[in-house]
Design a protein around this motif. Structure first.
Motif: not given
Length: 255
Positions: A4-27
């Motif tokens: 659970x600790x692995x999966x929960x922290x992996x999900x939380x860490x993956x939100x870093x990529x979600x937050x960075x996505x606007x930069x991929x579209x020039x925002x």
């Protein structure tokens, strides 16, 4: 609980990529919005430190060690040890912040991009550890509230990292990719945190407050000074209060 600790922290860490996505579209994002979002991240971490880590640590400590005085002393030791760990990493590891420049040991010939990555890793590792400790306590709801809260504050951090990398001349794709990689250190912290506190009930109170101390150091040493650097204190403080309230609600309803 370690899984659970692995999966929960992996999900939380993956939100870093979600937050960075606007930069991929020039925002991009204005400095005012950036400081507001980082203030929000600080508020989530501050609330999580007290309501999700320190207070449960005090309760578990009183139950395990048979008294509130022993529990309070242990909590104080845990907070101090967690803060000291991050301070030591800041001092010993060569790294570079986007605004304040190089810190820590002599980097030698280490490429500059790795200095940025190390700086962000020092920041993200304690967050993953906090999620892992939350699940390691045996309370799934408690761990889930921490995972959601840390994930929400990772999104603006991911955006800030990607924007800063773009400002350093990196392509949009590489900026997003590097921001994504920095979030992947959180599952490492998650596994270590969950494993450490599942070994013994006596280790749990210290583990909870240790994770809190590490995050409190980052809030005071890194995030809040950064949000106030450009004169956007009012916006940053509004974001901090909003993040604190949101994390409080998550902890009460889920934990």
């Amino acid at each position: 609980m370690i899984l659970w600790g692995l999966l929960g922290s992996l999900a939380a860490g993956s939100m870093t990529a979600v937050g960075a996505l606007p930069v991929a579209f020039g925002r991009s994002v204005s400095p005012q919005a950036r400081d507001t979002m980082l203030g929000f991240a600080a508020g989530v971490m501050l609330s999580a430190s007290f309501f999700s880590l320190i207070l449960p640590g005090l309760e578990r400590g009183a139950a395990v060690y048979g008294g509130v005085v022993a529990s309070a002393l242990l909590a104080g030791a845990g907070i101090a040890a967690g803060a000291a760990m991050v301070a030591a990493l800041n001092r010993w590891l060569p790294h570079e912040h986007f605004i304040t420049g190089p810190e820590g040991a002599d980097p030698g010939a280490l490429p500059r991009i790795w200095l940025f990555v190390i700086a962000i890793t020092i920041h993200n590792f304690p967050e993953g550890m906090a999620v892992g400790v939350g699940f390691g306590s045996g309370d799934i709801g408690h761990g889930l509230s921490l995972a959601i809260g840390i994930g929400l504050q990772n999104a603006p951090e991911g955006l800030a990292v990607a924007v800063a990398l773009r400002g350093q001349g990196y392509s949009a794709a590489r900026a997003v990719w590097i921001a994504t990689l920095t979030g992947l250190v959180e599952p490492v912290g998650g596994v270590i945190g969950a494993a450490a506190v599942t070994v013994s009930a006596y280790a749990l109170p210290f583990g909870l407050t240790f994770a809190a101390g590490a995050m409190l150091y980052i809030i005071s040493h890194e995030i809040i000074p950064e949000t106030h650097r450009h004169g956007h204190q009012d916006r940053a403080t509004t974001g901090l209060i909003a993040g604190l309230i949101l994390m409080l609600v998550l902890d009460v309803t889920l934990g």
